[in-house]
Motif scaffolding. Structure first.
Motif, PDB file in Angstrom:
ATOM      1  N   HIS A 236       0.371  -1.103  -0.035  1.00 48.78           N
ATOM      2  CA  HIS A 236       0.067   0.053  -0.017  1.00 48.78           C
ATOM      3  C   HIS A 236       0.898   0.986  -0.107  1.00 48.78           C
ATOM      4  CE1 HIS A 236      -3.871   1.884   0.422  1.00 48.78           C
ATOM      5  NE2 HIS A 236      -3.065   2.911   1.138  1.00 48.78           N
ATOM      6  N   ILE A 239       2.436   1.814  -3.409  1.00 50.07           N
ATOM      7  CA  ILE A 239       1.452   2.066  -4.046  1.00 50.07           C
ATOM      8  C   ILE A 239       1.238   3.675  -4.178  1.00 50.07           C
ATOM      9  CG2 ILE A 239       0.909  -0.261  -5.650  1.00 50.07           C
ATOM     10  CD1 ILE A 239      -2.189   0.512  -3.822  1.00 50.07           C
ATOM     11  N   ILE A 343      -4.798  -8.526   0.360  1.00 52.68           N
ATOM     12  CA  ILE A 343      -4.411  -6.966   0.070  1.00 52.68           C
ATOM     13  C   ILE A 343      -5.442  -6.157   0.564  1.00 52.68           C
ATOM     14  CG2 ILE A 343      -4.586  -5.493  -2.158  1.00 52.68           C
ATOM     15  CD1 ILE A 343      -2.305  -7.417  -1.821  1.00 52.68           C
ATOM     16  N   TRP A 344      -5.683  -5.143   1.568  1.00 52.57           N
ATOM     17  CA  TRP A 344      -6.345  -4.755   1.414  1.00 52.57           C
ATOM     18  C   TRP A 344      -7.214  -3.228   1.033  1.00 52.57           C
ATOM     19  CZ3 TRP A 344      -2.465  -0.142   4.987  1.00 52.57           C
ATOM     20  CH2 TRP A 344      -1.849  -1.367   5.694  1.00 52.57           C
ATOM     21  N   SER A 346      -8.780  -1.014   0.232  1.00 54.10           N
ATOM     22  CA  SER A 346      -7.881   0.872   0.076  1.00 54.10           C
ATOM     23  C   SER A 346      -6.811   0.523  -1.075  1.00 54.10           C
ATOM     24  CB  SER A 346      -7.138   1.674   1.402  1.00 54.10           C
ATOM     25  OG  SER A 346      -6.343   0.611   2.014  1.00 54.10           O
ATOM     26  N   SER A 347      -6.072  -0.654  -1.317  1.00 55.30           N
ATOM     27  CA  SER A 347      -5.149  -0.362  -2.255  1.00 55.30           C
ATOM     28  C   SER A 347      -5.963  -0.662  -3.437  1.00 55.30           C
ATOM     29  CB  SER A 347      -3.694  -1.429  -1.948  1.00 55.30           C
ATOM     30  OG  SER A 347      -3.626  -1.840  -0.528  1.00 55.30           O
TER      31      SER A 347
END
Length: 375
Positions: A236, A239, A343-344, A346-347
């Motif tokens: 995160h 990116i 993976i979050w 939000s990501s």
């Protein structure tokens, strides 16, 4: 002109001379403005004059041997001699990318065809190893030796049916060598041309294949394969920093340049529209085949069979009932991205927003809504 002469002294060898000549032409051609914020994709910027001795055909200075489908030429040839000393060949087709998009699965199906010779998938010669002398000749001999062996060992002259390709998946997007060389010789940050221009100059009849995957899932898989530390937080933060740097670049340079810089994680690869535009700008549309990973990994064998049929037709080789790779095997490779860490959300949201305008641009370019990746 003095500056260009200085540039020439720094650019040595066959491929570097290609870079020099194309650099000159690009500055003479109004179709390639470095500071232009809009990238023209409808007009082909074919260069005004032909490359002469400053091409890879400096090594292939003899006539083309029409007995091969691959573009093969005599090397070290002189008119007074009775024949070729050596034969050098370029690939018949290029599987240019994208990485982590099932290119290996597609490649394995292609080389299962009896007329496609397997000499290994990737050399990354154009993007990372294109130099002079022995390395150039090794690349040419890499393709000619198997074809010559098949011709010499065959009693029925089947050499016309055999083809060899190059599956280097960096060819689609990695123009960093050109950017770096341009800066070293001109002290300017610019991308005056791409490898699409170079390959077109030396091989205008090349066949180009690309298979593209949802850029979000592609990036996650790429991160797991090439980055040292794997965690949802590291990804995160990566990116966030990469997209911030990219947008800062856009404040000073055009999209074409910024999409060809290197970031970590490698967000630039998934800006497919910019990269595909480069290939369609110079190559005729009928020489470029774009596929979608999600169609290839479909659970329906008939769908993969249709894709292979299209590829064989594109390559102008006979249809062949290849053994299909089980969908479960391909999907397991793709599923690996979800097993290492979660993976979050939000990501995912950040990446979807980042790639959305470029997916739309690609969809418009290809006239195909599937490349919005809304499925």
């Amino acid at each position: 002109m003095v500056r260009l002469r200085t540039l020439c002294r720094h650019l040595t060898g066959t491929v570097c001379c290609i870079i020099f000549i194309i650099f000159i032409r690009t500055h003479q051609d109004s179709t390639s403005k470095i500071v232009d914020k809009q990238v023209t994709t409808t007009s082909k910027s074919h260069f005004s004059t032909r490359l002469e001795k400053y091409t890879i055909f400096q090594e292939l200075n003899g006539p083309r041997q029409k007995t091969f489908k691959n573009p093969c030429h005599c090397m070290f040839w002189q008119k007074s001699d009775s024949g070729c000393f050596y034969t050098g060949c370029l690939p018949y087709f290029y599987l240019i990318g994208a990485p982590k998009s099932a290119t290996s699965a597609l490649w394995n199906q292609l080389i299962a065809h009896p007329d496609i010779v397997d000499i290994g998938k990737e050399t990354h010669w154009w993007t990372r190893s294109a130099k002079t002398g022995l390395e150039v000749r090794n690349y040419l001999f890499r393709h000619s030796r198997p074809l010559l062996t098949l011709r010499d060992n065959s009693g029925i002259n089947r050499e016309r049916q055999f083809i060899i390709g190059d599956g280097s998946v960096s060819t689609l997007w990695d123009n960093s060598m050109i950017i770096n060389q341009t800066y070293r010789t001109t002290h300017r940050f610019a991308l005056p041309f791409t490898w699409a221009d170079v390959i077109y100059e030396v091989q205008p009849d090349a066949k180009i294949i690309a298979i593209l995957r949802n850029p979000v899932t592609r990036l996650i898989s790429d991160y797991l394969s090439f980055d040292a530390y794997h965690s949802a937080q590291d990804f995160h933060e990566g990116i966030i920093n990469a997209t911030k740097t990219f947008h800062e670049c856009l404040q000073k340079m055009d999209l074409r340049f910024c999409a060809n810089l290197m970031y970590r994680p490698r967000i630039q690869i998934g800006i497919y529209a910019v990269h595909v535009e480069e290939w369609l700008r110079v190559f005729p549309a009928h020489q470029v085949l774009i596929l979608r990973t999600e169609d290839w990994i479909s659970t329906q064998p008939s769908q993969r069979r249709e894709i292979l049929k299209d590829v064989f037709e594109f390559l102008k080789i006979e249809q062949y009932p290849n053994a299909q790779i089980p969908a479960a095997e391909i999907n397991q490779r793709m599923a690996d991205i979800t097993t290492t860490f979660q993976i979050w959300t939000s990501s995912i949201k950040l990446l979807n927003e980042f790639y959305k305008p470029y997916n739309k641009r690609l969809s418009n370019l290809l006239h195909d809504s599937r490349y919005l990746w809304q499925d």
